[in-house]
Design an enzyme around this catalytic site. Sequence first.
Site, short mmCIF file in Angstrom:
data_model
loop_
_atom_site.label_atom_id
_atom_site.label_comp_id
_atom_site.label_asym_id
_atom_site.label_seq_id
_atom_site.Cartn_x
_atom_site.Cartn_y
_atom_site.Cartn_z
N ASP A 184 -7.61 -4.16 10.26
CA ASP A 184 -8.27 -2.83 10.38
C ASP A 184 -9.63 -2.78 9.69
O ASP A 184 -10.57 -2.20 10.23
CB ASP A 184 -7.35 -1.69 9.91
N ASP A 231 -2.74 3.12 7.98
CA ASP A 231 -1.58 3.90 7.59
C ASP A 231 -1.75 5.38 7.95
O ASP A 231 -0.85 5.99 8.54
CB ASP A 231 -1.35 3.78 6.07
N GLU A 249 -7.06 7.82 -1.89
CA GLU A 249 -6.70 6.49 -2.41
C GLU A 249 -7.93 5.67 -2.80
O GLU A 249 -7.95 5.03 -3.84
CB GLU A 249 -5.86 5.75 -1.39
N TYR A 257 -5.74 -7.79 -2.49
CA TYR A 257 -6.18 -7.12 -1.26
C TYR A 257 -7.71 -7.04 -1.19
O TYR A 257 -8.31 -7.38 -0.17
CB TYR A 257 -5.56 -5.72 -1.20
N SER A 268 4.10 4.75 1.61
CA SER A 268 4.50 5.96 0.89
C SER A 268 3.26 6.71 0.37
O SER A 268 3.25 7.94 0.33
CB SER A 268 5.43 5.61 -0.27
N LEU A 309 5.58 0.44 3.06
CA LEU A 309 5.94 1.37 4.13
C LEU A 309 5.05 2.62 4.10
O LEU A 309 5.38 3.63 4.69
CB LEU A 309 7.41 1.77 4.02
C1 GLA Z 1 -2.64 -1.93 3.59
C2 GLA Z 1 -3.85 -1.06 3.92
C3 GLA Z 1 -4.07 -1.00 5.43
C4 GLA Z 1 -4.13 -2.39 6.02
C5 GLA Z 1 -2.91 -3.20 5.57
C6 GLA Z 1 -2.95 -4.61 6.06
O1 GLA Z 1 -1.46 -1.33 4.04
O2 GLA Z 1 -3.65 0.24 3.44
O3 GLA Z 1 -5.24 -0.27 5.72
O4 GLA Z 1 -5.33 -3.04 5.69
O5 GLA Z 1 -2.79 -3.22 4.16
O6 GLA Z 1 -2.89 -4.65 7.44
#
Ligand code: GLA
Length: 379
Positions: free
Chosen positions: A32, A165, A153, A217, A122, A120
């Site tokens: 994304d 998400d 966030e 991340y 949350s 998931l």
């Molecule tokens: C987290 C981020 C999403 C996406 C995923 C990996 O959930 O919040 O935006 O980058 O990781 O696909």
Amino acid sequence: MDQDTFRSLYQCSPDVAFRAPGRVNCIGDHTDYQGGLSLPIAISLATTVCLGWRDDAQVAITSEFESERWSGSLLEVHQRAQERPLQGLYGFVVAAVDLLSIERGFNLSVTSTLPAGSGLSSSAALALSLIACLTYPQTLPPARLIPLAQAVENQYLGVSTGILDQTAITYAKAGQAVLIDAGQRSQETIPFDFASAGYRFWIIDTKTPRSLAASAYDTRVDEAQRASQALGLPNLRQANPGDWQRIADPVLLRRARHIITENLRVQAVVEAAGRSDWAEVAELLSQSHQSLRDDYDVSTAILDRTVEAVLGIQNRLVRGKAGARLTGAGFGGSVVALVPEAASSLLQDALQGAFEPAERPVAIAVDQASEGLKRLLPE
Ligand code: GLA
């Protein structure tokens, strides 16, 4: 039930309540933030926020789920907005109050069946239901709601997230998957009726929570950006298959290869689901895991073992195919598996055989895709 919790806490009824489901991303991870594709569905586990406006400038918040409680003045809430990164439910409330310039006191309760830190969503579910409550009776269009929830966030909690998400939870429909094109900022729902074809999705929670803020991340986001720069492209969605070979740095090459091939796998899953070829979908899920593990380096030993346990039932299936992949950001969290329904007990047995009770992941069946963000009150 959720409204009863509010009543017992505050001795009055809430004015407004929103329910936001969690999501599981079937395929398309770490795409994304490079303008790519993903294909999540909403699940039945959800977070509910109930809100009652007050006549004074006080704020009271209670989360049954995280046993967090706070009360104080609205002025104090606004002042805390400068202390970043914020944490916990209180942090979400401070962020939303600040972003939305809320000037009236309120009571809030949060109840949830969604485990935190399991991949998931949350956090996105909480941010969306909170903002929806605080802005009611205005109904914010998704184009405003989604960036606001993302800002909670990104700007206040110090967590980088893309829009996967929030978009999934806002647009989800029962029985459908949400095909998200982050680059186009567009999405469409597509029929995703694995149940009628005799398949089930499973979420297998490894109970190894990861905090996005503490994980790598952000490093991946940065590496992906450098990989697209190495190709002279605004993002890797613009790349063609094989373009990764032009990247000299071996790490950036692998990062690019994952993202470019993952976008192709999302398209392939959409096509396979369209012709109800769920065995092919299962196969593509497993390929996605290999790519996330080997090229994107976001898997862990326990995620790999969970995927292997699922794939281990393959030779005992009479028909159909089993597939599995880590879902979400990785570094812990959950695996998503697609398994013929008739093999449900084989799957449970495989997990029992592969793990000691104390570290055994918890498997939750997803019988069908659920609906998205929903107002419960006023009805
Ligand atoms: C987290 C981020 C999403 C996406 C995923 C990996 O959930 O919040 O935006 O980058 O990781 O696909």
